[in-house]
Design an enzyme around this catalytic site. Structure first.
Site, PDB file in Angstrom:
ATOM      1  CG  HIS A 262      -6.264   1.420  10.815  1.00 32.62           C
ATOM      2  ND1 HIS A 262      -5.488   2.548  10.706  1.00 32.62           N
ATOM      3  CD2 HIS A 262      -5.952   0.661   9.740  1.00 32.62           C
ATOM      4  CE1 HIS A 262      -4.748   2.474   9.613  1.00 32.62           C
ATOM      5  NE2 HIS A 262      -4.995   1.324   9.004  1.00 32.62           N
ATOM      6  CD  GLU A 263      -6.888  -2.852   9.198  1.00 31.31           C
ATOM      7  OE1 GLU A 263      -7.226  -2.710   8.002  1.00 31.31           O
ATOM      8  OE2 GLU A 263      -5.721  -2.639   9.602  1.00 31.31           O
ATOM      9  CG  HIS A 266      -8.226   0.475   5.472  1.00 29.66           C
ATOM     10  ND1 HIS A 266      -7.658   1.289   4.532  1.00 29.66           N
ATOM     11  CD2 HIS A 266      -7.270   0.255   6.413  1.00 29.66           C
ATOM     12  CE1 HIS A 266      -6.391   1.562   4.896  1.00 29.66           C
ATOM     13  NE2 HIS A 266      -6.144   0.950   6.034  1.00 29.66           N
ATOM     14  CD  GLU A 301      -3.181   3.320   6.128  1.00 25.53           C
ATOM     15  OE1 GLU A 301      -3.398   2.477   5.234  1.00 25.53           O
ATOM     16  OE2 GLU A 301      -3.192   3.043   7.332  1.00 25.53           O
TER      17      GLU A 301
END
Ligand code: ZN
Length: 511
Positions: A262-263, A266, A301
């Site tokens: 997830h990060e 980003h 996101e």
């Protein structure tokens, strides 16, 4: 040279905001708890410096001159786009008194400590006075910014420009109509086996594998690093230094793996913004006072959710990487095959904690928070009545009883740090990810490479269509340019429906 002068001033504001970000990174990764009060003052000082640079007489003079200088250029030109964004930020910040900004930043720093203690003791009453102050400051900020229909619109503007309380109601109604019946239907089915995800997974092995997977999706460790925190996040100090964090749970391995994906998603956004935009308005959120290249929190996101869920939980991805995860955890996964692993990481069941929620129920957690925030901001819900309202919504949306406030209304850091109006970004990100992923896969070369576990062409498509542009276009402009439509939940709903029908199909046995 007025345009060049304007860009140099914005460059210096970007430097100040990067200093703010690194103090913030330090506060969340390295700082001992005793530092929070003075750190709050340091952050507030930097935020006020950046704001005062934006509204200064010098800036206004440079802006007027730059507008004259660029007036003859084409409307969609880079130069005019940059100047227009500075104009917008000057207007926005001229309306917000510096004192309000200072109060909010200071209270946000202290508030996080008060909230952390309240959560540890599951004691909402000890946090309520701080939250009351924070809601009041946010309400004053909304009044200062101004709005047409609802004060919540003014607060959302800095996170998700263009979105309003009314537009979210339309979007959320469509999502609820699709998601709630799916959740109910799955509730009647047998759950796939997932016990092996809860075995003992040494932290060192988890860290090593998280780093490997971040590299696999293209996160560049030459311009990044991965640290450990309680609340995972990504922050960039220009595209050349983009940091991510994850967290580890020894007996729940997916937390570090999907947290890192997830990060890193980003991080890919920030690392792939056009280098020509560094220190310019196209890599600086002058309205939100944040040195960031992504165009909105929701757009950001979309990238994290795309890599975490659409790629990271897909059978194609694990067809490629299951041997590696088995090699990383030979004991823990010795009795598990690839298909069982993929089913386990896609299991869905209602739960109390947002950050641990599965892909299908996640948006319900978001929608209930947005409902509550809107009511708090408009004053129809009082802070003291918050736990009761929270618990009722959890029952309504997820069918669960909340045993205590730590598992309920106290679980998220956002409100304590002063962020009200940002929860919608998670769901907008999910919707946008669904839209982008579906569109990208209409290109045969991207779809066939993905089927073979190669996501480099997908990353190239995203870079071309979204990432490189930084803040040049709005979120919906990017979507229209790349998919032909503004934000549209249909592809996301189709994706969820087909994915969960597949996993929980009528013939699926619980293994
Ligand atoms: Zn995120």
């Amino acid at each position: 040279m007025s345009y060049a002068g304007l860009l140099e001033t914005v460059g210096r504001i970007n430097d100040v905001l990067n200093a703010y970000s690194i103090l913030n990174w330090d506060a969340r990764v390295m700082m001992p708890p005793g530092g929070s009060e003075t750190r709050g003052k340091q952050l507030a000082t930097l935020a006020v410096i950046a704001q005062s640079m934006i509204v200064s007489d010098d800036m206004r003079r440079q802006l007027d001159a730059a507008e004259r200088e660029t007036a003859g250029l084409a409307e969609g030109s880079v130069e005019r786009g940059m100047v227009a964004q500075v104009r917008e930020a000057v207007g926005y910040h001229s309306r917000i008194p510096a004192e309000l900004l200072r109060q909010k930043t200071e209270l946000g720093s202290v508030g996080q400590e008060i909230w952390a203690t309240a959560r540890a003791n599951s004691d909402f009453k000890s946090f309520a006075p701080t939250l009351e102050k924070m809601v009041e400051i946010n309400r004053q900020i909304a009044e200062a910014i101004g709005y047409k229909a609802h004060p919540y619109d003014a607060l959302m503007y800095r996170f998700e420009p263009g979105e309003t309380a009314a537009s979210l109601t339309v979007l959320f109604d469509k999502l609820k109509a699709a998601i709630i019946p799916l959740v109910r239907a799955i509730g009647q089915k047998q759950q796939p086996r997932a016990d092996f995800l809860e075995r003992s997974y040494p932290e060192a092995a988890q860290l090593g594998f998280a780093v490997d997977m971040a590299k696999v999706i293209g996160y560049d460790f030459n311009r990044g690093r991965l640290d450990t925190t309680v609340h995972p996040f990504e922050v960039s100090f220009t595209r050349n230094d983009v940091r991510i964090t994850t967290r580890f749970n020894k007996s729940h391995m997916p937390m570090s793996l999907f947290g890192a994906l997830h990060e890193a998603g980003h991080g890919l956004y920030e690392q792939n913004v056009d280098p020509a935009y560094t220190r310019t308005p196209f890599a600086t959120d002058l309205v939100g006072l944040y040195a960031v290249g992504g165009v909105s929190f929701g757009a950001h996101e979309s990238q994290s959710r795309l890599w975490e869920n659409h790629v990271g939980r897909s059978p194609e991805f694990w067809a490629q990487h299951f041997p590696a995860i088995r090699a990383a955890y030979p004991e823990q996964l010795k009795d598990v095959d690839e298909a069982a692993f993929v089913r386990a990481i896609n299991r869905s069941r209602p739960s109390l904690i947002r950050v641990e929620a599965d892909e299908l129920t996640y948006d319900l957690h978001i929608m209930l928070r947005v409902d509550i925030e809107r009511q708090l901001v408009e004053g129809s819900l009082k802070v003291k009545d918050l736990p009761e309202a929270w618990n009722a919504k959890i029952k309504e949306y997820l069918g669960l009883d909340v045993p205590n406030d730590a598992m309920g209304v106290l679980q998220d850091v956002h409100w304590s740090s002063g962020q009200i109006g940002t929860f919608c970004n998670y769901t907008i990100g999910n919707v946008m990810a669904g839209q982008l992923y579906a569109k990208a896969r209409e290109t045969p070369a991207i779809a066939s490479a993905a089927k073979a576990g190669n996501f480099a062409p997908l990353r190239a498509w995203l870079t071309e269509n979204i990432l490189q542009h930084g803040r040049r276009y709005t979120r919906d402009e990017l979507l229209v340019r790349s998919t032909g439509r503004a934000l549209d939940p249909a592809p996301y709903i189709a994706y969820l429906t087909s994915k969960y029908s597949e996993i929980y199909g009528p013939d699926r046995k619980g293994n």
